[in-house]
Scaffold this motif. Structure first.
Motif, PDB file in Angstrom:
ATOM      1  N   GLU A  98       0.845  -1.189   0.000  1.00 56.76           N
ATOM      2  CA  GLU A  98       0.000   0.000   0.000  1.00 56.76           C
ATOM      3  C   GLU A  98       0.882   1.242   0.000  1.00 56.76           C
ATOM      4  O   GLU A  98       1.954   1.254   0.578  1.00 56.76           O
TER       5      GLU A  98
ATOM      6  N   GLU B  87       0.850   5.544   0.719  1.00 59.99           N
ATOM      7  CA  GLU B  87       0.071   6.619   1.330  1.00 59.99           C
ATOM      8  C   GLU B  87      -0.211   7.755   0.340  1.00 59.99           C
ATOM      9  O   GLU B  87      -1.269   8.382   0.387  1.00 59.99           O
TER      10      GLU B  87
ATOM     11  N   SER C 158       6.433   1.289   3.278  1.00 67.37           N
ATOM     12  CA  SER C 158       5.294   0.441   3.637  1.00 67.37           C
ATOM     13  C   SER C 158       5.755  -0.886   4.217  1.00 67.37           C
ATOM     14  O   SER C 158       5.148  -1.424   5.156  1.00 67.37           O
TER      15      SER C 158
ATOM     16  N   ALA D 133       6.823  -0.469   7.695  1.00 71.05           N
ATOM     17  CA  ALA D 133       5.643  -0.284   8.557  1.00 71.05           C
ATOM     18  C   ALA D 133       4.739  -1.518   8.520  1.00 71.05           C
ATOM     19  O   ALA D 133       3.658  -1.511   9.136  1.00 71.05           O
ATOM     20  N   GLU D 134       5.167  -2.554   7.776  1.00 71.85           N
ATOM     21  CA  GLU D 134       4.435  -3.809   7.648  1.00 71.85           C
ATOM     22  C   GLU D 134       3.026  -3.603   7.087  1.00 71.85           C
ATOM     23  O   GLU D 134       2.095  -4.321   7.440  1.00 71.85           O
ATOM     24  N   ARG D 135       2.920  -2.636   6.154  1.00 75.75           N
ATOM     25  CA  ARG D 135       1.642  -2.432   5.462  1.00 75.75           C
ATOM     26  C   ARG D 135       1.672  -3.246   4.155  1.00 75.75           C
ATOM     27  O   ARG D 135       1.739  -2.708   3.057  1.00 75.75           O
TER      28      ARG D 135
ATOM     29  N   SER E 220      -0.201  -6.674   2.316  1.00 77.72           N
ATOM     30  CA  SER E 220      -1.294  -7.654   2.406  1.00 77.72           C
ATOM     31  C   SER E 220      -1.797  -8.001   1.014  1.00 77.72           C
ATOM     32  O   SER E 220      -1.595  -7.252   0.058  1.00 77.72           O
TER      33      SER E 220
END
Length: 927
Positions: free
Chosen positions: A75, A77, A186, A189-191, A193
């Motif tokens: 993802e 931002e 990302s 920040a472990e965003r 999935s």
């Protein structure tokens, strides 16, 4: 991370094995799968096979390349900055550096308005930034952890770090993000999935960013590895190659003796590919064969070899946009608009689509004539010469501007792309707007695809934020070049309705479904590919930073070759010994991953060059080449005096140029040819000879001054104020030669000689001369006839502007003439007027130095040489009229090797290929 790899072996075609495994193990969840493959071509191939084997209702998986997978997982931002926005941000940062700082990258900085050069530098930095970001590093990390060897290198990376900070600040101000850094942010920040399972299909190497993202969703990742399960230890948990295992020199790759061939030159490699396929006895159709081309210098020879066998080829990656009609047209347009140089107009007019749209076939011929008559550097407001001679050319030039909806002055103005794009679109509309293009027609398909790519590139300019858009402001030709640069990396998928041999790259071959594969260019530096000269990241620095380097590429290629040799499909490797230019090649190190006892034999095979070339053996020998001819020729009624020497030099060139009247024009000539230079000097001397006041002038300086005035007048009339640079020099060379002529002319006047005729020509149709019972009408023009005031003796003069000392055209020992010009002029003069029964003849050289300016006067003790000349001329006339030589053969069948016109020589098969001797000479040149 626990391994979840599934090993599918490498015996069967990889994509077929993958489809079988997926349908057997994941049929019920097909619609929830994401399938990641090494490239888009492999993804398309897997998609096609799934569609054929899956049943209705099975669901449709998502197929992506490994590069596209990151964007599905991660993802962001902020909106991602476009390619052009990022490039301009780097360019702006570079332009903000101090003079001392920019010299770390280029010795002489580009001019402030030289946007293309700034963008080249920006692209270098953007590539460097992207390579490091893929490994989750930045310029500061290199400065901190790179153990840089010198203070100067540290200072360079400090400047790079400064540039990177300015670049980031620019993107932040614009509210957009760098895709690489956004992904890294990302991941940290472990965003990360994704819904459903990810199948990594044949992925053998990934960067750190991709690996970090996959590790965050490891429970959803299943690698499919194309290797036997006994090789499990040679792959990691994501199915990528273990570098140490695959680069281990003790690991053996089974290559049989008959699976490897060696050729000398690239053209020989192409021949060996054809021979390798022929040994398979037609077992495979064209569409079951793929050829991996590792050396792009081999490709044209390879395509030619296949086409000569009636087999079509197809480049898997598509046609580079630079080879398409729209790209070439805009490239030609930009070159023409940038200065309106004469040499840049011909490529534009000769572009097939432009010529059709602007109806300029006549203008092309006029341009060729204009070039060879006037040799202009650029076009002025008025064309030189008679307007009627170029009546179609000038309107075409004006129509180019009108198609752009601009005046010449407006074209040179500085504007932003949004102002220029409508003009470019108008031009393309003029050329293609009235045509119906069909995507099913291969040629039209290429054009449509190229226009779409160019349209996207135009849109990318309009997507640039206003803050950076002013950087793009430049002239129209500059904007066109920027557009072409932006589109330059694209390829257009090629439609081919027929069966064809696929041409693929090395990295594509293992996933290719072909049943038979030939790899050419299998040499060190190609496979494995090595990089040693990276100005920013040399191999030692890569190792320090743990970046993928030569060793990683070696391991990847060792696996690829193992998979190729371990499968059931037929394959053959072809290595070259040298390049087109004669540079020596080495065999790929991968060939020596074998039993140590086999290494000497393989090395000897490569080194034992026999000096022969299959290409030479298979080409047509000149002696076996039947020269093209017409069955019927018009009757020979007259001959020019120069025809005789032309026949003596080369009967076949005489036949083409004088009997068939074939004309050639060289639109690439950048200087006057020998004949044109001679004509200029002759014209000046003709004008001088018609001045009564100077015929008896004994003052060399006065003669020289008048010749200068005539030369200036003639040059201005013929070449204008802006001729090509070489022509300017040639005019000055002519001036020096005329100055030498002035000295000789003055001396002759003092010696009692006076000019009585200048450019004395025969009547139309020639004058009939009897050559010992062989009548022929001769046509010619005598440069000059002088008469001595006291003796009354006449002298026929022929001016010569060639280099070197004049040689006597009569070979006394052999008893024949090599040039019959002066003897024939002597016969004409006797027939035309009162110049005496035995006028003298002489060559008057016009050299650069006065020491070489003496006339070569032909004088003989008796009439025998003149009688010989008459007999020789009669024999030539009879030979030409009968078209038979003394042995009864065709009279013009010789002299192909001594032709002087390179275009006509091509008809005789000359100049198309290097001779064997030239090839050997080229090999022996010092390097």
């Amino acid at each position: 991370m626990a391994s979840n790899c599934h090993y599918l072996g490498w015996k069967n075609p990889f994509l077929d094995s993958a489809v079988d495994w997926i349908l057997e193990n994941r049929r019920n969840s097909l619609g929830e799968l994401t399938l990641a493959l090494p490239g888009k071509r492999a993804a398309r191939g897997l998609e096609e096979r799934l569609a054929l084997k899956a049943e209705a209702g099975d669901g449709v998986p998502r197929l992506v390349s490994i590069g596209q997978l990151s964007d599905l997982l991660i993802e962001s931002e902020l909106p991602r900055a476009s390619d052009m926005t990022r490039l301009l941000a780097w360019a702006e940062a570079l332009q903000g550096l101090k003079a001392k700082e920019i010299q770390f990258f280029v010795k002489t900085p580009p001019a402030p308005d030289d946007l293309p050069s700034w963008l080249i530098l920006a692209q270098i930095l953007r590539t460097l930034h992207g390579e490091l970001a893929a490994e989750m590093l930045d310029f500061g990390d290199v400065l901190k952890n790179g153990n840089l060897p010198t203070s100067n290198e540290e200072r360079r990376w400090e400047v790079l770090q400064k540039l990177q900070k300015v670049y980031r600040a620019t993107l932040e101000e614009l509210g957009v993000s760098d895709p690489h850094e956004a992904r890294a942010k990302s991941i940290r920040a472990e965003r990360v999935s994704i819904g459903g399972e990810i199948l990594l299909v044949g992925i053998t190497d990934i960067n750190k960013l991709q690996r970090s993202a996959l590790e965050l969703v490891q429970s959803q990742v299943t690698p499919l590895v194309f290797a036997p399960s006994e090789h499990e230890r040679m792959f990691d948990e994501l199915g990528c190659v273990q570098v140490e295992a695959w680069s281990n020199p003790e690991f053996q790759i089974p290559i049989q003796h008959e699976d490897w061939s060696i050729a000398n030159m690239p053209q020989d490699q192409a021949e060996l590919v054809i021979q390798s396929l022929s040994k398979w006895n037609g077992e495979y159709s064209a569409d079951e064969i793929s050829v991996a081309v590792l050396d792009d210098k081999v490709q044209p020879f390879l395509e030619q070899a296949f086409h000569s066998q009636g087999v079509e080829t197809h480049q898997a990656e598509g046609t580079p946009i630079q080879q398409t009609s729209p790209w070439r047209l805009l490239d030609a347009l930009a070159s023409w608009l940038d200065g309106r140089l004469e040499r840049n107009l011909a490529p534009l007019l000769r572009h097939p689509e432009f010529c059709s749209a602007f109806s300029c076939s006549k203008a092309i011929g006029e341009l060729d004539t204009y070039h060879n008559d006037h040799f202009p550097y650029s076009f002025g407001e008025k064309l030189l010469g008679h307007p009627e001679k170029f009546k179609d050319l000038k309107p075409i030039i004006a129509s180019i501007d009108s198609s752009l909806k601009l005046t010449e002055k407006q074209i040179g103005a500085t504007r932003t792309p949004e102002e220029w794009i409508p003009c470019i679109q108008s031009f393309l509309e003029t050329v293609w707007g009235g045509k119906k293009l069909n995507e099913d027609v291969p040629k039209d398909n290429q054009t449509i695809g190229a226009i779409r790519v160019l349209s996207r590139a135009m849109e990318s300019f309009l997507d640039v934020p206003l803050k950076l858009r002013s950087l793009l402001a430049q002239s129209l030709p500059g904007t066109i070049r920027l557009l072409l640069h932006q589109a330059g990396g694209e390829s257009i998928p090629k439609k081919n309705p027929n069966s064809f041999v696929e041409m693929v790259g090395w990295l594509e071959i293992r996933m290719d479904p072909a049943k038979a594969v030939v790899v050419c260019g299998f040499n060190e530096g190609k496979v494995p590919e090595s990089k040693h000269a990276d100005i920013f990241l040399p191999n030692m620095l890569r190792e320090t930073l743990n970046l993928p380097g030569n060793k990683a590429r070696y391991a990847r290629d060792a696996y690829a070759l193992s998979a190729l040799s371990g499968g059931n499909r037929r394959f053959h490797l072809v290595s070259g010994r040298q390049s087109v230019d004669g540079d020596r090649y080495r065999p790929s190190r991968l060939l020596f991953h074998c039993n140590p006892a086999e290494i000497p034999e393989r090395l000897n095979r490569f080194l034992e060059e026999d000096g022969s070339s299959t290409f030479h053996e298979n080409r047509v020998k000149t002696s076996e080449f039947e020269l093209p001819r017409r069955k019927v020729l018009p009757e020979l009624s007259s001959m020019r005096v120069t025809d005789f020497s032309a026949f003596l030099r080369s009967p076949y060139e005489y036949y083409l140029a004088r009997r068939l009247n074939l004309k050639t024009i060289d639109d690439e000539a950048q200087e006057l040819g020998p004949l044109q230079f001679g004509s200029l000097v002759h014209d000046v001397l003709e004008d001088f000879g018609n001045l009564e006041d100077y015929r008896s002038c004994p003052e060399a300086n006065l003669i020289s001054d008048e010749l200068d005035r005539i030369l200036d007048r003639r040059s201005a009339s013929q070449f204008g104020n802006d001729p090509l640079p070489a022509v300017r020099l040639q005019i000055e060379v002519a001036r020096k030669r005329l100055a030498v002529f002035s000295q000789t002319q003055a001396k002759r006047v003092l010696a009692g000689w006076r000019q009585v005729e200048v450019e004395l020509g025969t009547p139309d149709g020639g004058i009939e001369i009897d050559l010992n019972g062989t009548p022929i009408r001769l046509r010619g023009k005598i440069d000059r006839i002088d008469q001595h005031q006291e003796s009354g003796k006449c002298q026929i003069i022929d001016f010569k502007t060639g280099e070197g000392k004049m040689a006597n055209p009569y070979k006394n020992t052999a008893g024949h003439w090599v040039d019959l010009q002066l003897p024939l002029y002597r016969l004409i003069a006797k027939k035309l007027g009162n110049y005496g029964e035995k006028p003298d003849v002489a060559y008057w050289p016009l050299p650069r130095l006065e020491d070489d300016a003496s006339l070569l006067e032909l004088g003989f003790d008796d009439e025998t040489p003149w009688e010989t000349a008459t007999e020789q001329a009669a024999h030539i006339v009879k030979t030409i009229q009968s078209e038979l030589d003394e042995d009864g053969g065709w009279a013009f069948a010789s002299g192909g090797e001594s032709m002087t016109n390179p275009i006509l020589a091509g008809i005789a098969g000359q100049g198309l290929l290097l001779s064997d001797a030239e090839e050997e000479e080229k090999k022996e040149e010092p390097r």
